[in-house]
Design an enzyme around this catalytic site. Structure first.
Site, PDB file in Angstrom:
ATOM      1  N   PRO A 160       6.766 -31.564 -65.960  1.00 33.27           N
ATOM      2  CA  PRO A 160       5.575 -32.225 -65.446  1.00 33.27           C
ATOM      3  C   PRO A 160       4.424 -31.278 -65.129  1.00 33.27           C
ATOM      4  O   PRO A 160       4.635 -30.192 -64.565  1.00 33.27           O
ATOM      5  CB  PRO A 160       6.060 -32.872 -64.139  1.00 33.27           C
ATOM      6  CG  PRO A 160       7.514 -33.008 -64.298  1.00 33.27           C
ATOM      7  CD  PRO A 160       7.969 -31.919 -65.213  1.00 33.27           C
ATOM      8  N   ARG A 207      -5.264 -26.271 -64.504  1.00 31.93           N
ATOM      9  CA  ARG A 207      -4.524 -26.503 -63.257  1.00 31.93           C
ATOM     10  C   ARG A 207      -4.377 -25.194 -62.484  1.00 31.93           C
ATOM     11  O   ARG A 207      -3.698 -24.267 -62.947  1.00 31.93           O
ATOM     12  CB  ARG A 207      -3.134 -27.003 -63.645  1.00 31.93           C
ATOM     13  CG  ARG A 207      -2.197 -27.183 -62.503  1.00 31.93           C
ATOM     14  CD  ARG A 207      -0.770 -27.413 -62.987  1.00 31.93           C
ATOM     15  NE  ARG A 207       0.081 -27.610 -61.852  1.00 31.93           N
ATOM     16  CZ  ARG A 207       1.403 -27.491 -61.886  1.00 31.93           C
ATOM     17  NH1 ARG A 207       2.016 -27.190 -63.008  1.00 31.93           N
ATOM     18  NH2 ARG A 207       2.100 -27.677 -60.800  1.00 31.93           N
ATOM     19  N   ASN A 223      10.813 -24.479 -68.635  1.00 26.94           N
ATOM     20  CA  ASN A 223      10.057 -24.490 -67.396  1.00 26.94           C
ATOM     21  C   ASN A 223       9.977 -25.960 -66.977  1.00 26.94           C
ATOM     22  O   ASN A 223       9.178 -26.723 -67.537  1.00 26.94           O
ATOM     23  CB  ASN A 223       8.656 -23.904 -67.585  1.00 26.94           C
ATOM     24  CG  ASN A 223       7.883 -23.863 -66.276  1.00 26.94           C
ATOM     25  OD1 ASN A 223       8.299 -24.441 -65.276  1.00 26.94           O
ATOM     26  ND2 ASN A 223       6.741 -23.188 -66.297  1.00 26.94           N
ATOM     27  N   HIS A 265      13.042 -28.123 -58.820  1.00 25.73           N
ATOM     28  CA  HIS A 265      13.450 -28.154 -57.416  1.00 25.73           C
ATOM     29  C   HIS A 265      14.096 -29.475 -57.004  1.00 25.73           C
ATOM     30  O   HIS A 265      14.445 -29.654 -55.835  1.00 25.73           O
ATOM     31  CB  HIS A 265      12.225 -27.888 -56.522  1.00 25.73           C
ATOM     32  CG  HIS A 265      11.342 -26.797 -57.040  1.00 25.73           C
ATOM     33  ND1 HIS A 265      11.788 -25.505 -57.206  1.00 25.73           N
ATOM     34  CD2 HIS A 265      10.055 -26.798 -57.492  1.00 25.73           C
ATOM     35  CE1 HIS A 265      10.801 -24.760 -57.699  1.00 25.73           C
ATOM     36  NE2 HIS A 265       9.742 -25.528 -57.890  1.00 25.73           N
ATOM     37  N   ASP A 323      22.559 -30.991 -64.993  1.00 28.37           N
ATOM     38  CA  ASP A 323      23.782 -31.517 -65.616  1.00 28.37           C
ATOM     39  C   ASP A 323      23.651 -31.540 -67.138  1.00 28.37           C
ATOM     40  O   ASP A 323      24.618 -31.251 -67.848  1.00 28.37           O
ATOM     41  CB  ASP A 323      24.072 -32.944 -65.119  1.00 28.37           C
ATOM     42  CG  ASP A 323      24.827 -32.968 -63.794  1.00 28.37           C
ATOM     43  OD1 ASP A 323      25.228 -31.879 -63.314  1.00 28.37           O
ATOM     44  OD2 ASP A 323      25.014 -34.064 -63.240  1.00 28.37           O
ATOM     45  N   LEU A 379       5.929 -19.579 -64.461  1.00 27.30           N
ATOM     46  CA  LEU A 379       4.729 -18.754 -64.581  1.00 27.30           C
ATOM     47  C   LEU A 379       4.461 -17.997 -63.291  1.00 27.30           C
ATOM     48  O   LEU A 379       4.147 -16.805 -63.297  1.00 27.30           O
ATOM     49  CB  LEU A 379       3.530 -19.657 -64.910  1.00 27.30           C
ATOM     50  CG  LEU A 379       3.598 -20.337 -66.272  1.00 27.30           C
ATOM     51  CD1 LEU A 379       2.999 -21.727 -66.198  1.00 27.30           C
ATOM     52  CD2 LEU A 379       2.913 -19.504 -67.318  1.00 27.30           C
ATOM     53  N   SER A 380       4.565 -18.713 -62.181  1.00 22.98           N
ATOM     54  CA  SER A 380       4.280 -18.113 -60.872  1.00 22.98           C
ATOM     55  C   SER A 380       5.569 -17.551 -60.275  1.00 22.98           C
ATOM     56  O   SER A 380       6.680 -17.936 -60.682  1.00 22.98           O
ATOM     57  CB  SER A 380       3.692 -19.170 -59.932  1.00 22.98           C
ATOM     58  OG  SER A 380       4.632 -20.199 -59.696  1.00 22.98           O
ATOM     59  N   ARG A 412       6.166 -18.209 -52.913  1.00 24.17           N
ATOM     60  CA  ARG A 412       5.360 -19.401 -52.595  1.00 24.17           C
ATOM     61  C   ARG A 412       6.083 -20.243 -51.529  1.00 24.17           C
ATOM     62  O   ARG A 412       6.915 -19.738 -50.798  1.00 24.17           O
ATOM     63  CB  ARG A 412       5.086 -20.167 -53.891  1.00 24.17           C
ATOM     64  CG  ARG A 412       4.295 -19.306 -54.900  1.00 24.17           C
ATOM     65  CD  ARG A 412       3.976 -20.071 -56.166  1.00 24.17           C
ATOM     66  NE  ARG A 412       3.120 -21.222 -55.878  1.00 24.17           N
ATOM     67  CZ  ARG A 412       2.966 -22.242 -56.744  1.00 24.17           C
ATOM     68  NH1 ARG A 412       3.589 -22.244 -57.906  1.00 24.17           N
ATOM     69  NH2 ARG A 412       2.169 -23.247 -56.420  1.00 24.17           N
ATOM     70  N   ARG A 433       9.860 -24.298 -53.098  1.00 27.64           N
ATOM     71  CA  ARG A 433       9.943 -23.797 -54.482  1.00 27.64           C
ATOM     72  C   ARG A 433      11.017 -22.722 -54.643  1.00 27.64           C
ATOM     73  O   ARG A 433      11.232 -22.194 -55.727  1.00 27.64           O
ATOM     74  CB  ARG A 433       8.599 -23.212 -54.928  1.00 27.64           C
ATOM     75  CG  ARG A 433       7.490 -24.249 -54.982  1.00 27.64           C
ATOM     76  CD  ARG A 433       6.211 -23.658 -55.560  1.00 27.64           C
ATOM     77  NE  ARG A 433       5.067 -24.431 -55.132  1.00 27.64           N
ATOM     78  CZ  ARG A 433       4.642 -25.558 -55.716  1.00 27.64           C
ATOM     79  NH1 ARG A 433       5.237 -26.016 -56.791  1.00 27.64           N
ATOM     80  NH2 ARG A 433       3.601 -26.219 -55.239  1.00 27.64           N
TER      81      ARG A 433
HETATM   82  C1  DQA Z   1       6.238 -23.740 -61.978  1.00 24.29           C
HETATM   83  C2  DQA Z   1       6.569 -23.612 -60.477  1.00 24.29           C
HETATM   84  C3  DQA Z   1       6.922 -24.972 -59.878  1.00 24.29           C
HETATM   85  O1  DQA Z   1       7.204 -24.838 -58.498  1.00 24.29           O
HETATM   86  C4  DQA Z   1       5.748 -25.920 -60.036  1.00 24.29           C
HETATM   87  O2  DQA Z   1       6.094 -27.197 -59.542  1.00 24.29           O
HETATM   88  C5  DQA Z   1       5.269 -26.008 -61.440  1.00 24.29           C
HETATM   89  C6  DQA Z   1       5.151 -24.766 -62.208  1.00 24.29           C
HETATM   90  C7  DQA Z   1       5.762 -22.411 -62.565  1.00 24.29           C
HETATM   91  O3  DQA Z   1       5.751 -22.295 -63.786  1.00 24.29           O
HETATM   92  O4  DQA Z   1       5.380 -21.483 -61.825  1.00 24.29           O
HETATM   93  O5  DQA Z   1       4.909 -27.065 -61.933  1.00 24.29           O
HETATM   94  O6  DQA Z   1       7.422 -24.120 -62.664  1.00 24.29           O
END
Ligand code: DQA
Length: 147
Positions: free
Chosen positions: A9, A17, A72, A78, A85, A99-100, A105, A109
């Site tokens: 998502p 974003r 990803n 989370h 599964d 990515l982050s 954070r 997360r």
């Molecule tokens: C993410 C980190 C997740 O916590 C967040 O909800 C995302 C992006 C990332 O790529 O850093 O949608 O997966």
């Protein structure tokens, strides 16, 4: 060698974003970089992004005879036992990418339902994490192919 790259998502919004967190590259830009790297390795890649958990579960099941996944799952990381599964059910080696740096954070997360069922995680290196994941899977699969 066939590798599926799954994005969950809101990753369709990359580039617009929160670019200070997720970078300026769009998902299409990242897919071009992954495709180029895959071509260098002679790997076939396919891409799927969905905002819907069940679509991601279906894709994992449908690609059960592929060689590797890069995933990803966005916020579903989370929350989603169903994606975890699905990954453990098919037994395809998967690399989880963020990515982050999720660990630097918010506390919500820090936990990933996927981490116990994936081969490993690449976290906090922006779009380069996907390329690292591809290289790591290529290295593993090449070694396995040699026996
Ligand atoms: C993410 C980190 C997740 O916590 C967040 O909800 C995302 C992006 C990332 O790529 O850093 O949608 O997966």
């Amino acid at each position: 060698m066939r590798i599926l790259v799954l994005n969950g998502p809101n990753l369709n919004l990359l580039g617009r974003r929160e670019p200070e967190i997720y970078g300026l590259q769009t998902l299409a830009d990242i897919e071009v970089l992954i495709r180029n790297r895959a071509e260098e390795h002679g790997i076939e890649v396919d891409f799927l992004q969905s905002n819907h958990e069940g679509v991601l579960v279906d894709a994992i099941q449908e690609h059960r005879d592929w060689d590797g996944f890069i995933i990803n799952a966005g916020a579903l990381t989370h929350t989603s036992l169903a994606i975890a599964d699905a990954i453990s059910s098919v037994g395809v080696p998967a690399v989880e990418v963020h990515l982050s740096n999720v660990h630097a954070r918010e506390a919500f997360r820090h936990h990933s339902y996927l981490s116990p069922v994936v081969w490993g995680q690449v976290v906090g290196f922006g779009y380069r994490g996907y390329l690292a994941a591809l290289d790591l899977l290529y290295d593993r699969l090449s070694r396995e192919a040699l026996g």
